[in-house]
Each structure stands twice: as structure tokens, then as C-alpha cells.
Design a protein around this motif. Sequence first.
Motif, mmCIF file in Angstrom:
data_model
loop_
_atom_site.group_PDB
_atom_site.id
_atom_site.type_symbol
_atom_site.label_atom_id
_atom_site.label_comp_id
_atom_site.label_asym_id
_atom_site.label_seq_id
_atom_site.Cartn_x
_atom_site.Cartn_y
_atom_site.Cartn_z
ATOM 1 N N GLN A 68 -15.287 -31.468 21.634
ATOM 2 C CA GLN A 68 -15.366 -32.622 20.744
ATOM 3 C C GLN A 68 -16.704 -33.294 20.995
ATOM 4 O O GLN A 68 -17.185 -33.316 22.120
ATOM 5 C CB GLN A 68 -14.227 -33.596 21.029
ATOM 6 N N ALA A 70 -19.610 -35.570 22.009
ATOM 7 C CA ALA A 70 -19.587 -36.522 23.120
ATOM 8 C C ALA A 70 -20.929 -37.207 23.292
ATOM 9 O O ALA A 70 -21.243 -37.697 24.357
ATOM 10 C CB ALA A 70 -19.209 -35.776 24.402
ATOM 11 N N ASP A 71 -21.716 -37.225 22.215
ATOM 12 C CA ASP A 71 -23.061 -37.795 22.355
ATOM 13 C C ASP A 71 -23.014 -39.320 22.240
ATOM 14 O O ASP A 71 -22.909 -39.859 21.141
ATOM 15 C CB ASP A 71 -23.980 -37.194 21.296
ATOM 16 N N LEU A 72 -23.072 -39.988 23.383
ATOM 17 C CA LEU A 72 -22.963 -41.452 23.397
ATOM 18 C C LEU A 72 -24.280 -42.101 23.807
ATOM 19 O O LEU A 72 -24.311 -43.263 24.176
ATOM 20 C CB LEU A 72 -21.868 -41.860 24.397
ATOM 21 N N ARG A 73 -25.359 -41.315 23.719
ATOM 22 C CA ARG A 73 -26.629 -41.806 24.267
ATOM 23 C C ARG A 73 -27.060 -43.150 23.697
ATOM 24 O O ARG A 73 -27.479 -44.035 24.433
ATOM 25 C CB ARG A 73 -27.737 -40.769 24.033
ATOM 26 N N VAL A 76 -24.867 -45.802 25.396
ATOM 27 C CA VAL A 76 -24.810 -46.007 26.854
ATOM 28 C C VAL A 76 -26.180 -46.147 27.525
ATOM 29 O O VAL A 76 -26.304 -46.871 28.511
ATOM 30 C CB VAL A 76 -23.990 -44.906 27.571
ATOM 31 N N LEU A 77 -27.204 -45.475 26.975
ATOM 32 C CA LEU A 77 -28.508 -45.592 27.644
ATOM 33 C C LEU A 77 -29.001 -47.046 27.681
ATOM 34 O O LEU A 77 -29.531 -47.486 28.713
ATOM 35 C CB LEU A 77 -29.538 -44.658 27.005
ATOM 36 N N LEU A 79 -27.336 -49.588 28.122
ATOM 37 C CA LEU A 79 -26.581 -50.348 29.127
ATOM 38 C C LEU A 79 -27.173 -50.172 30.530
ATOM 39 O O LEU A 79 -26.897 -50.965 31.424
ATOM 40 C CB LEU A 79 -25.115 -49.887 29.167
ATOM 41 N N ASN A 86 -34.256 -40.033 27.339
ATOM 42 C CA ASN A 86 -32.821 -39.744 27.312
ATOM 43 C C ASN A 86 -32.177 -39.632 28.688
ATOM 44 O O ASN A 86 -31.021 -39.244 28.817
ATOM 45 C CB ASN A 86 -32.509 -38.474 26.517
ATOM 46 N N SER B 25 -13.531 -33.207 26.959
ATOM 47 C CA SER B 25 -13.775 -32.269 25.856
ATOM 48 C C SER B 25 -15.253 -32.133 25.524
ATOM 49 O O SER B 25 -15.601 -31.559 24.496
ATOM 50 C CB SER B 25 -13.028 -32.724 24.606
ATOM 51 N N PRO B 34 -30.961 -34.147 27.205
ATOM 52 C CA PRO B 34 -30.301 -34.814 28.333
ATOM 53 C C PRO B 34 -29.259 -35.836 27.859
ATOM 54 O O PRO B 34 -29.491 -36.546 26.870
ATOM 55 C CB PRO B 34 -31.445 -35.525 29.053
ATOM 56 N N ASN B 35 -28.138 -35.844 28.535
ATOM 57 C CA ASN B 35 -27.056 -36.819 28.306
ATOM 58 C C ASN B 35 -26.384 -36.751 26.929
ATOM 59 O O ASN B 35 -25.639 -37.653 26.568
ATOM 60 C CB ASN B 35 -27.537 -38.249 28.589
ATOM 61 N N SER B 36 -26.640 -35.681 26.178
ATOM 62 C CA SER B 36 -25.985 -35.574 24.873
ATOM 63 C C SER B 36 -24.595 -34.950 24.996
ATOM 64 O O SER B 36 -23.822 -34.962 24.056
ATOM 65 C CB SER B 36 -26.841 -34.765 23.893
ATOM 66 N N ALA B 38 -22.321 -35.860 27.466
ATOM 67 C CA ALA B 38 -21.654 -36.647 28.510
ATOM 68 C C ALA B 38 -20.673 -37.594 27.825
ATOM 69 O O ALA B 38 -21.086 -38.525 27.118
ATOM 70 C CB ALA B 38 -22.683 -37.424 29.316
ATOM 71 N N SER B 39 -19.391 -37.333 28.010
ATOM 72 C CA SER B 39 -18.362 -38.160 27.368
ATOM 73 C C SER B 39 -18.065 -39.377 28.233
ATOM 74 O O SER B 39 -18.596 -39.526 29.333
ATOM 75 C CB SER B 39 -17.097 -37.340 27.183
#
Lengths: 95, 482
Positions: A68, A70-73, A76-77, A79, A86, B25, B34-36, B38-39
Motif C-alpha cells: 500500500q 506509504a509515501d508520507l514525506r 513528515v519531513l 516535522l 528527502n 504494508s 529516500p523515505n518514500s 516509510a509508513s
Amino acid sequence: MAIDQDTVLKVAHLARLHVSAEQSQALAGRLSDILNMVDELQQAEVDNITPLAHPLDVSQPLREDLVQPADLRDRVLPLAPASEGNCFLVPRVIE
Amino acid sequence: MSAWETVIGLEIHVQLATKTKIFSSASTAVGAEPNSHASLVDLAMPGTLPVLNREAVNMAVKFGLAVGAEINRHSAFERKNYFYPDLPKGYQTTQLAEPIVGAGSVELILDDGSRKTVRIHHAHLEEDAGKSLHEDFHGMTGIDLNRAGTPLIEVVTEPDMRSAEEAVAFARALHSLVTAIGICDGEMSQGSLRFDVNVSVRRKGEEKLGTRTETKNLNSFRFMEMAIKKEVERQIDILEDGGSITQETRLFNGDTGVSRSMRSKEDANDYRYFPCPDLLPVMLSEEQIIELKNSLPELPAQRLGRFAQQYSLSDYDARILSSDLATSDYFEAVAELSGDAKLAANWIMGELTARLNAEEKSISECPMSAPDLAELIARLKDNTISSKIAKQVFEACWNGEGSPDQVIEARGLKQVSDSGELQKMVNKIIAENATQAEAYRAADEAKRKKMFGFFVGQAMKASQGKANPQQINELLMKALNS
């Protein structure tokens, strides 16, 4: 079983907690009380009882191996105290 | 003979080839920004809970079954607590007291053909950490959490290996096993398989183990061998000078070949493990285990036995050709299509391997397809080309000039087997070299053999290597002896 102040300070350091000398004395007493209680529990007769890893007697539910997003960059970055390219930035950790 | 005996045990981190992480997941694909990947779970956001990946459990069980290990019907996760920036939770979720895979073993065949069993102490499931990037961040460290939460099994061996060579043989066997059963992509340069090496030495005959050091994160067989040899030398030097070994973790730099102590803080090893309250125990049913057992493909050791028997290969050939799945599949395809397993083995282990090594390619990147090599072997067998010409054709196919048949046709390399044409050639050679022919006829049997080679050479030159050697020999012999 008694816990001394040095042990309290060592455990505090491992957990990265700031504990003052005063606090450590009080904590030593309270932690000793807890361990004394554990000592009492240790005397219970458990030879015929299967050890329990978790109080709920059910098996871990398993998830299907489906990706699923999960790209929350973007969320969250910002924060983090510092970020670049990145990546989260932290003080240099290599020895 | 050295007075010292080396004792080696290994801990191997095997990255499992799941699509998603062990507890989230998010994708495990490498090479992303980078960091793409990370849930919230991988970032350790408060309030999130791990959910265990079924496939990671299945893969760990498959590994256990493949090494004949006891599969624990009941296993549990624990927290290993330490602080490091690439470990967002402040603990690694791992297994300690109740690992999923118990004791097993791996049988090795060493270079001298002897067999050796290395015992597996246990294997447990755990999560990988993120990556710390020390370059390009002007004195700071960059953290990429894409790898955080990637499923691993850590395989722990007993200290059963007695030399760097044995340790490398085990590492190769393990690599071949985990790739064969499809639980790891085996890409060592990407860190898919990482070795920690525990080394100690003791005087021959001594039973007690010496103090060991641990060298971490070796990700190539060559570095592993170098690191062990250096460490053994270092320890022997210290002991022979009357010193003692300090139990410590060391880092090995493959570029310089030098290892150094990590000098980590004394309390770093106090991980304060405790059962993870976020995860329930993992229970496996008999049906699940049987199903996984039935899903296992042929294991490298079984394949080795089958190759030796089915294709009548020597132990050595069978071992090389069955060492990894890609090589095995290639060999079997060539053997089936060409109908000659021995020639297939010789070409793959000779010409093909030499070219692959020279160009630092793996067999999966081989420009010569299995059907093409089979065609080449078939032309060799039906005498369309000689073995000398076959090498030329191989070269041309390798360089993309087409299939062997196309190359033979385009370059006119067909072997001349037409006896009329060959007879004419022989007559011409003898006429042009009348003096040598006279000398040959006058010479005694012993000298003739050497002199005969001259005529064969002339024939090959005249035919540009295309004359059928057997026929040429017969015709020349007949002409010279008449």
C-alpha cells in the motif's frame, strides 16, 4: 532484592532518562519494592504450567503481503528539526 | 603446520524477498527516493501497531524446513532496546527466547571433495533498520527509513568452521540455498545477505574455545575470506607475544583490507530484551507447515545428486553447475536441447564462464542464450563445424552476430566433409610438398608421427580450419602410405 542508586542511574542512562541524584535515591527504593514483589511471585509453584508470552491466548493475526502506498514525506519531513534531500538530518553518528 | 586452530561461527542476516515490510504494508523495493517507502509504522508514530506479514513467516519456515530444522509451533517477538537514529522506535523487534526456527544443519562439499556439516543453532525473524548516510550532508548524517522494517531472518551457526575457506564454502552454500527456495534475491552488493563473523583461535588439541571477536557486516565472499584471515593472523600474533584477546566488535574495510575495533560504549550490549506487548505469539499449524514443505522446490543438495546421476557428471562438475539456480537452469536447458550433457558442462564451465568472468557478468546477463549454445554444440556433434571453428562461432554469437547457424552460414564456416573435395586437397598438398612426402615415406615409424602433423597443418591451413579433421587424417594417411 535491592536496587542501588548506581543501578538506577545506569538504567536511566540506557533509557536516555534524566534522573537527578535525589530522584535516583527515591527510585531505588521504589524499584526495590517492585523487585521484592517479583521475588515473591517467583516463589509460586509453576512447574506444571506452560510459560505465557502474552496474556491473550490467541495467535498473531497475519497480513497478506500486499503493498500500500506509504509515501508520507511531504507530511513528515517538515516535522523533523532538520531535513535535506528527502532525508532526515541528525548530528553525525559515525565513529 | 600451524600450532593454532581457528574456530569460526557465523551470524547471517538474510533479507526476505517479500513485497512489503515485516510489520507494515510499505514496499521493500530498493532504489526508491529516500523515505518514500516509510509508513507510519516504520516511522514509529505513536499509536501505530505492527501487523505481521504472512509471507515473512512463511519464508522463515521454508528456510527452517530447507535446513532440516525444528520449526517452533509457537514463537514470540521481543524488543531489543538501543538508541540509534536509523532505528525510529528505539528498539528492534526481534526474537530471542522463542525463535521460529530451531536447530538444523547444512552439509557442505569442500574444494577437496570432502563433506562437512555445519550446525545451525537457530534462525529468528526480525526487522532491518534504516540507513545512515554519512556523505553529502556537510558534517551531518542523513537518515533514509526505506529499509526500516524490511523483514530479515538472522541465521546463527554453531562455531563449526575451522578455516576461512570453510566459512566461505558455508556462506556460498547458504546463498545458494536461500536463492533456490526463493526467500532472498541474493544480491550481496545490495546488502541482501550480510555476514557477521565470530573468530577465535586456540592451540591445537585445546578443547576450550578462545576469546572471540566479531567482525560485522561483510557483504562479499571475498571480503569475508580476507577479514577472517587477517583476524586470525592478528589474534595469533597477540597470543604468541603473550598478550590476550579482547572480546570486541570489529569493522573491516574491504578497500584497505584493515580491520579496527569499533570501541563501542561498554553498556551498548545491554539491550534489556523483553517480550513485545504489541505482538501476539506466532502459532503454526501442522497443515501450514506441511503445505510449506510441499511448496519447496528442489534444494541445491538434491540438485547436485540428481545432476551427478542424471547427466553422469563428475562430482566436481555437478557441484559447480548446481551451485545456483540460474546456472543450473542454463545448464539443464543446454543439456536437453543439445542432447549432450558432457559437452554442455564443458562449454559452460570453460568458454562461457571464462567470458562471463572477464566481463564481470553473471549468467543471467549472459549474451549467449541457452538455445544458442545448444545449437552450437549440436553443430559440433553433427560435424558441421570443428571444435576450433566452434570457438570462433561462440565468439561471434557472444558479440551479437546472430545464432550459431546464422554465423556459420554468413561466415562460410561449414566443415568440409565432402570426400571428393577433401581428396583433391590432399592430392594437392602432397604434390606441393613432394620432398616432405618422400622424407615421410623414408622415415621410420617413430619419426613419422611427428612428420604427419606437418601435413595435417597444411590441410587445415588450406581449408581455413574447415576440413573435417578425422577425414583429413584418414585421407592423408592413405595417400602417404601408398
